[in-house]
Design an enzyme around this catalytic site. Structure first.
Site, PDB file in Angstrom:
ATOM      1  N   THR A 188       0.855  -1.187   0.000  1.00  0.00           N
ATOM      2  CA  THR A 188       0.000   0.000   0.000  1.00  0.00           C
ATOM      3  C   THR A 188       0.890   1.236   0.000  1.00  0.00           C
ATOM      4  O   THR A 188       2.010   1.210   0.517  1.00  0.00           O
ATOM      5  CB  THR A 188      -0.870   0.051   1.262  1.00  0.00           C
ATOM      6  OG1 THR A 188       0.005   0.031   2.397  1.00  0.00           O
ATOM      7  CG2 THR A 188      -1.815  -1.127   1.342  1.00  0.00           C
ATOM      8  N   GLU A 334      -6.013  -3.018  -1.462  1.00  0.00           N
ATOM      9  CA  GLU A 334      -6.526  -4.208  -0.765  1.00  0.00           C
ATOM     10  C   GLU A 334      -7.734  -4.829  -1.469  1.00  0.00           C
ATOM     11  O   GLU A 334      -8.166  -5.911  -1.104  1.00  0.00           O
ATOM     12  CB  GLU A 334      -6.950  -3.836   0.673  1.00  0.00           C
ATOM     13  CG  GLU A 334      -5.808  -3.514   1.612  1.00  0.00           C
ATOM     14  CD  GLU A 334      -5.428  -2.031   1.584  1.00  0.00           C
ATOM     15  OE1 GLU A 334      -5.647  -1.373   0.547  1.00  0.00           O
ATOM     16  OE2 GLU A 334      -4.901  -1.551   2.592  1.00  0.00           O
ATOM     17  N   LYS A 440     -14.478  17.807  11.504  1.00  0.00           N
ATOM     18  CA  LYS A 440     -15.518  17.744  12.523  1.00  0.00           C
ATOM     19  C   LYS A 440     -15.749  19.146  13.060  1.00  0.00           C
ATOM     20  O   LYS A 440     -14.911  19.702  13.751  1.00  0.00           O
ATOM     21  CB  LYS A 440     -15.083  16.804  13.649  1.00  0.00           C
ATOM     22  CG  LYS A 440     -16.252  16.048  14.189  1.00  0.00           C
ATOM     23  CD  LYS A 440     -15.848  14.761  14.849  1.00  0.00           C
ATOM     24  CE  LYS A 440     -17.083  13.872  14.929  1.00  0.00           C
ATOM     25  NZ  LYS A 440     -16.878  12.670  15.646  1.00  0.00           N
ATOM     26  N   TRP A 445     -20.140  16.544  10.839  1.00  0.00           N
ATOM     27  CA  TRP A 445     -19.075  16.311   9.863  1.00  0.00           C
ATOM     28  C   TRP A 445     -19.251  17.170   8.621  1.00  0.00           C
ATOM     29  O   TRP A 445     -20.357  17.296   8.095  1.00  0.00           O
ATOM     30  CB  TRP A 445     -19.088  14.844   9.421  1.00  0.00           C
ATOM     31  CG  TRP A 445     -18.551  13.917  10.449  1.00  0.00           C
ATOM     32  CD1 TRP A 445     -18.154  14.249  11.716  1.00  0.00           C
ATOM     33  CD2 TRP A 445     -18.374  12.510  10.316  1.00  0.00           C
ATOM     34  NE1 TRP A 445     -17.724  13.124  12.387  1.00  0.00           N
ATOM     35  CE2 TRP A 445     -17.850  12.043  11.543  1.00  0.00           C
ATOM     36  CE3 TRP A 445     -18.589  11.602   9.298  1.00  0.00           C
ATOM     37  CZ2 TRP A 445     -17.553  10.704  11.772  1.00  0.00           C
ATOM     38  CZ3 TRP A 445     -18.290  10.274   9.509  1.00  0.00           C
ATOM     39  CH2 TRP A 445     -17.778   9.823  10.735  1.00  0.00           C
TER      40      TRP A 445
HETATM   41  P1  AMP Z   1      -4.802   2.982  -2.845  1.00  0.00           P
HETATM   42  O1  AMP Z   1      -4.714   1.767  -2.034  1.00  0.00           O
HETATM   43  O2  AMP Z   1      -3.542   3.766  -2.925  1.00  0.00           O
HETATM   44  O3  AMP Z   1      -5.347   2.712  -4.200  1.00  0.00           O
HETATM   45  O4  AMP Z   1      -5.828   3.964  -2.126  1.00  0.00           O
HETATM   46  C1  AMP Z   1      -7.145   3.586  -1.855  1.00  0.00           C
HETATM   47  C2  AMP Z   1      -7.940   4.773  -1.409  1.00  0.00           C
HETATM   48  O5  AMP Z   1      -8.103   5.710  -2.470  1.00  0.00           O
HETATM   49  C3  AMP Z   1      -9.363   4.436  -1.010  1.00  0.00           C
HETATM   50  O6  AMP Z   1      -9.438   3.907   0.284  1.00  0.00           O
HETATM   51  C4  AMP Z   1     -10.046   5.777  -1.141  1.00  0.00           C
HETATM   52  O7  AMP Z   1      -9.821   6.593  -0.013  1.00  0.00           O
HETATM   53  C5  AMP Z   1      -9.342   6.400  -2.316  1.00  0.00           C
HETATM   54  N1  AMP Z   1     -10.154   6.236  -3.534  1.00  0.00           N
HETATM   55  C6  AMP Z   1      -9.991   5.364  -4.526  1.00  0.00           C
HETATM   56  N2  AMP Z   1     -10.921   5.549  -5.486  1.00  0.00           N
HETATM   57  C7  AMP Z   1     -11.716   6.573  -5.087  1.00  0.00           C
HETATM   58  C8  AMP Z   1     -12.854   7.238  -5.625  1.00  0.00           C
HETATM   59  N3  AMP Z   1     -13.377   6.938  -6.805  1.00  0.00           N
HETATM   60  N4  AMP Z   1     -13.393   8.234  -4.881  1.00  0.00           N
HETATM   61  C9  AMP Z   1     -12.902   8.594  -3.681  1.00  0.00           C
HETATM   62  N5  AMP Z   1     -11.816   8.012  -3.133  1.00  0.00           N
HETATM   63  C10 AMP Z   1     -11.229   7.008  -3.823  1.00  0.00           C
END
Ligand code: AMP
Length: 547
Positions: A188, A334, A440, A445
């Site tokens: 990640t 994930e 917050k 929120w």
């Molecule tokens: P990563 O593991 O680097 O791909 O990051 C995942 C995170 O990216 C998710 O938990 C979200 O917070 C954010 N994310 C991915 N796609 C979207 C989307 N379409 N809209 C909002 N947040 C997103």
């Protein structure tokens, strides 16, 4: 007593990447992998040619002593050789570990040592980055350099093309694999703590690849030509390479040419139907296309954007001005990564339609999703009430590699995502925030995502990231970091006027920071942690406080 009656199907047929590999050759021999090798040089190979090279590579891996379960690192851009590794490594039973080339040095060292990579395949153009780190790697016995260029000071380095030449032609005798064995590893790009390894199985990738063909999702088919701009080190490029291989679609790879101009040139020349990347790259491309009205991007009828919330205005502008259709997907490393996809019912493109397009979409088949509130209770799907998204399904992680205590992220068979959302009665997910980005204010929120979305619908706003600012009275208030278009004379009051009526009155910000750029993470998302750090250090530029 009732007795279960067993089905009589070939349930032992293993869902492995060997099926997709075989299918490329047998069902889509003419499909192509196209790489932008230089700004003016495009390399093409048919799936038949690529499959022959995968066989050679598999043989070469065996020759290097690679065993089942070994982790094989890649430090590479999106190109044909990387695609060959995507198949050869897992198909011999080893694990493809795609290293994020943009991570900080300490994180890369941590990841390589944590994964115990044995061999690293590195693009020649990236050797200067990797050679500095090589002395800190404990387990790497071999480097293989891909493309034109030397190995620098990398020890025990071989050349990729030499390896393939020496491996010789002919089909490789691939081992039988268990569908549950690991195929790929991706850490990640989390902004807190050490990166965590997500270990994809053959089964999870196979099922996710099948899901890329679903019409209510990416909807890949052999008529498509897929431009994968999202890095191949970011969650398997969102499944696009595997999906294209399965569908028999052409796959177009931009290598290291990710700026708007070469991308626009590649789109004009190769006419992809689908392109996957984060909103910041789409936003750059939109600016470029607006400034160069002759550029024709209209082949992109099925582009996919995700990684962070996709501003509605970005999708509308692309559609109205350039005939490009962008759909939104949500997921995480994930979740392999695609978990939801937003493809609202076609028909009139009114407010309801665009509201749904701006949401993150419905869960794909096999993905189950629920919202959990602070007290652990399940939140109703009424479109308004919010909670943390938890997901489960066959391509969702059940734990982290070598982390016995991934504990807090996994909740009795569910993955806790850290994303806050509402889900409506039709099953459309609307993400309001990352849990750690929520503001917050006075016990309620405020959604930073929604404020950003509305700010970015202002014609003079290029980028907007909203963070929480500590406040004595309200506990937190929104602080809007904004990048304005060059020469724009929009001020903070104008932006508040723009927001009035679009968001609740008490959400209206009282502070802005006009910055030259929003810092980005290694995968191109707004990096709010850096902005929060600057705020705390008093180093946030261009602040304007409204009375
Ligand atoms: P990563 O593991 O680097 O791909 O990051 C995942 C995170 O990216 C998710 O938990 C979200 O917070 C954010 N994310 C991915 N796609 C979207 C989307 N379409 N809209 C909002 N947040 C997103």
């Amino acid at each position: 007593m009732t007795q279960r009656l067993q089905g009589l199907m070939q349930d032992d047929f293993a869902l492995t990447l060997n099926h997709i590999r075989r299918r490329m050759r047998s069902c889509s021999p003419e499909a192509k992998v196209v790489t932008l090798a230089q700004p003016d040089v495009v390399e093409r190979a048919t799936f038949t040619e690529v499959s022959e090279r995968i066989d050679r590579l598999a043989r070469a891996l065996r020759g290097l002593g690679v065993e089942q379960g070994d982790r094989i690192g890649t430090f590479a851009w999106n190109n044909q050789r990387h695609f060959e590794l995507y198949f050869a490594v897992p198909c011999v039973g080893a694990v493809l570990h795609t290293l994020n080339i943009r991570l900080f040095e300490e994180q890369l060292t941590y990841i390589v040592n944590h994964a115990e990579d044995r061999v690293i395949f590195v693009d020649a153009s990236l050797v200067p980055v990797l050679e500095k780190l090589a002395p800190s790697f404990d387990s790497v016995a071999q480097y293989v350099v891909m493309g034109d260029g030397g190995a620098g000071s990398l020890p025990n380095a071989l050349n990729y093309e030499d390896l393939l030449d020496q491996a010789g032609p002919g089909e490789f005798d691939y081992p039988e694999l268990d569908e549950r064995q690991a195929a790929a590893l991706c850490y990640t790009s989390g902004t807190t703590g050490n990166p965590k390894g997500v270990l994809y199985s053959h089964r999870s990738i196979s099922l996710h690849s099948t899901a890329t063909l679903i019409r209510d999702g990416l909807g890949l088919c052999r008529e498509d030509s897929v431009l994968a701009v999202v890095p191949m080190f970011h969650a398997n490029a969102w499944g696009l390479p595997h999906g294209a291989a399965m569908a028999g679609a052409d796959l177009i790879l931009p290598d290291r040419f990710l700026a708007a101009e070469p991308l626009a040139g590649l789109i004009e020349a190769e006419r992809p139907t689908l392109m996957g990347c984060v909103p910041t790259i789409f936003a750059d491309l939109l600016r470029y296309a607006d400034e160069h009205p002759d550029v024709d991007l209209s082949s992109l009828s099925n582009a996919t954007c995700g990684g962070s919330a996709v501003p509605r205005q970005l999708m509308k502008d692309f559609e109205e001005r350039h005939d490009v259709r962008i759909f939104q997907a949500w997921g995480m490393t994930e979740t392999s990564p695609v978990a939801t996809f937003s493809r609202p019912q076609e028909g009139e493109h009114g407010d309801t339609y665009w509201n749904d397009r701006a949401k993150q979409g419905r869960p794909l088949p096999w993905v189950e999703l629920r919202l959990i509130d602070d007290g652990g209770g399940e939140v109703a799907w009424d479109g308004e009430s919010t909670g943390e998204i938890e997901v489960r399904g066959p391509w969702i992680a059940s734990g982290y590699f070598r982390e016995l205590d991934g504990g807090e992220q996994f909740d009795a068979g569910w993955l806790r995502t850290g994303d806050i959302a509402a889900v409506d009665e039709k099953g459309f997910v609307r993400i309001t925030d990352r849990a750690k980005d929520v503001i917050k204010s006075g016990g309620e929120w405020i959604s930073s995502v929604e404020l950003e979305n509305e700010l970015m619908s202002h014609p003079d706003v290029v980028e907007a990231a909203v963070i929480a600012k500590p406040d004595e009275r309200w506990s937190e208030r929104p602080l809007c970091c904004v990048v304005l278009r060059e020469q724009a004379d929009t001020n903070a009051e104008d932006l508040v006027e723009h927001l009035r009526g679009r968001v609740a009155k008490w959400w209206l910000p009282d502070e802005f920071a006009f910055v030259s750029e929003i810092p980005k993470t290694s995968v191109g998302k707004f990096d709010k942690k850096v902005l929060r750090g600057r705020l705390a250090d008093g180093a946030l530029e261009g602040r304007v406080q409204l009375s």
